[in-house]
Design an enzyme around this catalytic site. Sequence first.
Site, PDB file in Angstrom:
ATOM      1  N   LYS A  95     -26.891 -77.801 -11.252  1.00  9.55           N
ATOM      2  CA  LYS A  95     -26.111 -78.774 -12.019  1.00  9.55           C
ATOM      3  C   LYS A  95     -25.330 -79.707 -11.097  1.00  9.55           C
ATOM      4  CE  LYS A  95     -22.701 -77.330 -14.924  1.00  9.55           C
ATOM      5  NZ  LYS A  95     -21.396 -78.040 -14.857  1.00  9.55           N
ATOM      6  N   ARG A 109     -19.987 -70.654 -19.627  1.00 13.87           N
ATOM      7  CA  ARG A 109     -20.026 -69.489 -18.720  1.00 13.87           C
ATOM      8  C   ARG A 109     -19.398 -68.251 -19.369  1.00 13.87           C
ATOM      9  NH1 ARG A 109     -22.748 -71.811 -14.596  1.00 13.87           N
ATOM     10  NH2 ARG A 109     -22.009 -73.880 -14.016  1.00 13.87           N
ATOM     11  N   ASP A 165     -17.426 -70.579 -10.120  1.00 15.33           N
ATOM     12  CA  ASP A 165     -18.004 -70.536 -11.468  1.00 15.33           C
ATOM     13  C   ASP A 165     -18.558 -69.149 -11.826  1.00 15.33           C
ATOM     14  OD1 ASP A 165     -17.329 -73.167 -11.858  1.00 15.33           O
ATOM     15  OD2 ASP A 165     -19.270 -73.938 -11.196  1.00 15.33           O
ATOM     16  N   GLN A 197     -14.816 -81.425  -6.826  1.00 19.59           N
ATOM     17  CA  GLN A 197     -14.760 -82.592  -7.707  1.00 19.59           C
ATOM     18  C   GLN A 197     -13.772 -83.612  -7.162  1.00 19.59           C
ATOM     19  OE1 GLN A 197     -14.031 -81.027 -11.646  1.00 19.59           O
ATOM     20  NE2 GLN A 197     -16.117 -80.239 -11.823  1.00 19.59           N
TER      21      GLN A 197
END
Length: 437
Positions: free
Chosen positions: A21, A388, A315, A169
């Site tokens: 992703k 998730r 994650d 990010q």
Amino acid sequence: MRLIVRVCGPLSGRVRAPGDKSISHRAAMLAAIAEGTSRIEGFLACDDCLRTAEALRHLGVTVEQAGVGTLEVHGEGLDALREPDAPLDMGNSGTGMRLLMGLAAGRPMTVTFTGDESLTGRPMDRIAEPLERMGARVEGRGERCTPPVTVHGGDLGGITYAPPMASAQVKSAVLLAGLSAAGETTVVEVARSRDHTERMLAAMGADISVEGLRVTLRPGRALRATSMSIPADLSSAAFLLAAGLLVEGSDVQAADALLNPTRTGLLEALEAMGAKIGLGGRRDVAGEPVGTVRAQPGALRAAEFGGDLIPRMIDEVPLLAVIATQAEGTTVIRDAAELRVKESDRLAAMAEVLGAMGADVREREDGLEITGPIPLSGTTIDARGDHRVAMSAAVAGLVARGETVIEGAECIRTSYPTFVADLRTLGADCIEESDDD
Ligand code: S3P
């Protein structure tokens, strides 16, 4: 949609999880500002990445679907981006919004970004602050600058920025803005976060250098269009591997999985817990290391995790919590407060979900403590709009007594549209039921 999972017999097989992703987002964005046509194979057709592709179209870039999983992006350079005539709806995607905010900040245009209920509650001040220091103006809601957020871009100057949290990010947004800034831009990280932006910028011809935790970008070089093939997402494959570790008698292989060291924290954590994890067929794909990861059950022991390891498995922490319920002793996860500002508050969510399934789990301010091994019991779980959390609960359901029902499981499409099909390929007992069934 609800997902119903039942305890199952051994899982076995070799599955290639879909494209990564993080890399898919970046591939589409960098191709959009490169000069020429880029061909991206294995692009992840999940809700999040499709939002990014759509946003790029609204920014004036021609992005075409050229067959299953292949995207063709016709970039005409950074200067060709144009102001969209409506707000860009990034759905659930924090990565899409934050990275595109960086890209927009360097252009002489005004762009408004919005998203779903989860995304409009997430802090954008971490992006607004460095972009404003560079010379952009950013407006959002309240103290934490939550979306809808408007970026007024324009003449930027390069800065040296040390984000308070390890965040790829934030780092990527600043570097993307730096492509349009006068002078060089440096980001100094507190701990190494995923480095796909740096790798891809370098591969496409940008003048970028990395020294330890310091990344410096000198603007001015046009990016070259490229053809690339996206490795399988280790963050998705992790759910299959975890199932392989937990379900007795299993033998699961995840093919072509991304093995970039900024992403393999979970594998290291599992090894520290004594898990049987094998790695084979290592090679490079699109400037990223990949290989086959094999998982088989074995006795797991608790361990303590924190520090620099956390950003490298950020994650996967919800899934690690599930695995820890089956390990001997108390697993402690600390330094993970960033999980509170993900698609949901993932520390609270996993404490509640695993608690409801009978686990011995305590929430800490910055993490979780889980004592095992404890038999889990199936129950009804609300996915909380968080892909998730939904997939972690599904893995827990594979070893829980009775049936686990995950309500709101459609959010899984955010990152892993073939999750249920892939689990079934391995032999798992899980079915999807639409709300009208
Ligand atoms: C991502 C970075 C991580 C991660 C997210 C994807 C990226 O967020 O949680 O799923 O692609 O850059 P942070 O950088 O905010 O920690």
